[in-house]
Scaffold this active site. Sequence first.
Site, PDB file in Angstrom:
ATOM      1  CE1 TYR A   1      90.447 175.080  41.512  1.00  0.00           C
ATOM      2  CE2 TYR A   1      92.420 175.267  42.867  1.00  0.00           C
ATOM      3  CZ  TYR A   1      91.745 175.538  41.690  1.00  0.00           C
ATOM      4  OH  TYR A   1      92.343 176.263  40.705  1.00  0.00           O
TER       5      TYR A   1
ATOM      6  CG  HIS B   1      98.870 175.908  34.000  1.00  0.00           C
ATOM      7  ND1 HIS B   1      97.865 175.158  33.429  1.00  0.00           N
ATOM      8  CD2 HIS B   1      98.270 176.609  35.011  1.00  0.00           C
ATOM      9  CE1 HIS B   1      96.731 175.377  34.061  1.00  0.00           C
ATOM     10  NE2 HIS B   1      96.941 176.260  35.019  1.00  0.00           N
TER      11      HIS B   1
ATOM     12  CG  ASN C   1      98.642 177.288  43.478  1.00  0.00           C
ATOM     13  OD1 ASN C   1      98.704 178.491  43.295  1.00  0.00           O
ATOM     14  ND2 ASN C   1      97.492 176.635  43.629  1.00  0.00           N
TER      15      ASN C   1
END
Length: 509
Positions: free
Chosen positions: A60, A90, A202
């Site tokens: 991922y 984003h 993140n």
Amino acid sequence: MSAAADRPTVEISTDFYSLDALMALVDEPPRLALAPEVAERIDAGARYVERIAPQDRHIYGINTGFGPLCETRIPADRMSELQHKHLVSHACGVGEPVPERVSRLAMLVKLLTFRAGYSGISLEAVQRVLDLWNADVIPVVPKKGTVGASGDLAPLAHLALPLIGLGKVRVDGRITDAGAVLEAMGWKPLRLKPKEGLALTNGVQYINALALDSVLRSERLIKAADLIAGLSIQGFSCADTFYQPILHATSLHPERSAVAGNLVRLLDGSNHHTLPQGNAAREDPYSFRCAPQVHAAVRQTCGFARDIVGRECNSVSDNPLFFPEHDQVILGGNLHGESTAFALDFLAIAMSELANISERRTYQLLSGQHGLPDFLAPEPGVDSGLMIPQYTSAALVNENKVLATPASIDTIPTSQLQEDHVSMGGTSAYKLWTILDNCEYVLAVELMTAVQAIDLNQGLRPSPATRGVVAEFRQEVGFLREDRLQADDIEKSRRYLRGRLRTWAKDLD
């Protein structure tokens, strides 16, 4: 700020950094570098990602899409493109930019995650973050857009855009295009490696930065509230019973003894408790008599928030994490900001209450009791005195009560239900900022009201510890002899309060 070359260099190490230590690095920014063991860890993690990226399995964020696109495989020749597009897509923040100190705090907290070496980011990318810091080129981050889980994706994308030559930065207080600044510095935009875009966005470093700032600000306001309460106690000719050490020795809450100890020191030498206009039964209203208990409860809540935010800032907040020594890629939930969101919401309740009890003391001082004139006007009737500043405090306290409703009790699913529970810690952080702004104003109104009451309280001999505060305050806000524009006085009182917060925080327990 001194020239970058003249500043000392501080190495980011594996140590635990207190909130005060992190803020000190922002208040007087040094040059930053990585300690050798940190650089080794980061390099080991990056080399591990480089080794496993070509493998024929879903990894991922390296060879897959993001969120619900996690089963979509990305070919090796598009892995860098994936990371670049991740940042660009984003960066969806809206609203006014956060102050530069918050951007710096977010950079610092992000570096504390990278130092462990579990994010898979390269030394080259981390060094560019350090380069920006050391050159005082600070990314501009719009205030709103995070749901406080899956990472603070939008704000952290804005924080990272300058690494690839996009977005905005602050230089010498001016906002400008990052690409132009990189060109002037001779820095080429980075070509991101596998996982690097995701590593940069993140985690919940953004709401942790906001939380860090709010906890430290709250602590200063909490101590200022003790001092201002001490002024109000004298202005209202209160008893001296409710802050005696012998009383608080019966409680198992040490914070109560700390507040009472502050009041003992602040009020030593005052004759307020001997004046005939005081309550003969020595049974003062709760906003005075229970100040040690209420202020202590606020302290306890802030202490809880300090502990949680400190742990969060020093933890690894990212997903997935890479453990080269175990040859493992682990996907988990270290991107969820529930701990910070809870802490912020709890602190919002506490700081709302601090403003609440402050406004109640202001109201009592204006009530025409204990020998004081109505609304502290030397000639009540033709003059309204300080009647309406209390209305302003009441309005702000009401707003705080609405804002104290926890944001973290809500969740709105995102990303096609892949991210079906989020913390909403961003909202928790934004509304706490507003509560703190309001609390500052409410305390400023109590301050100007208490000093006016002291000046009108016949026979009062203020304590030596507070006499200087009263005299200094009167240099900023004069005695109210007749009605004048009170908005100006409120702003002057707030500026005076802001200018003394750090000093008072050092002087009081």
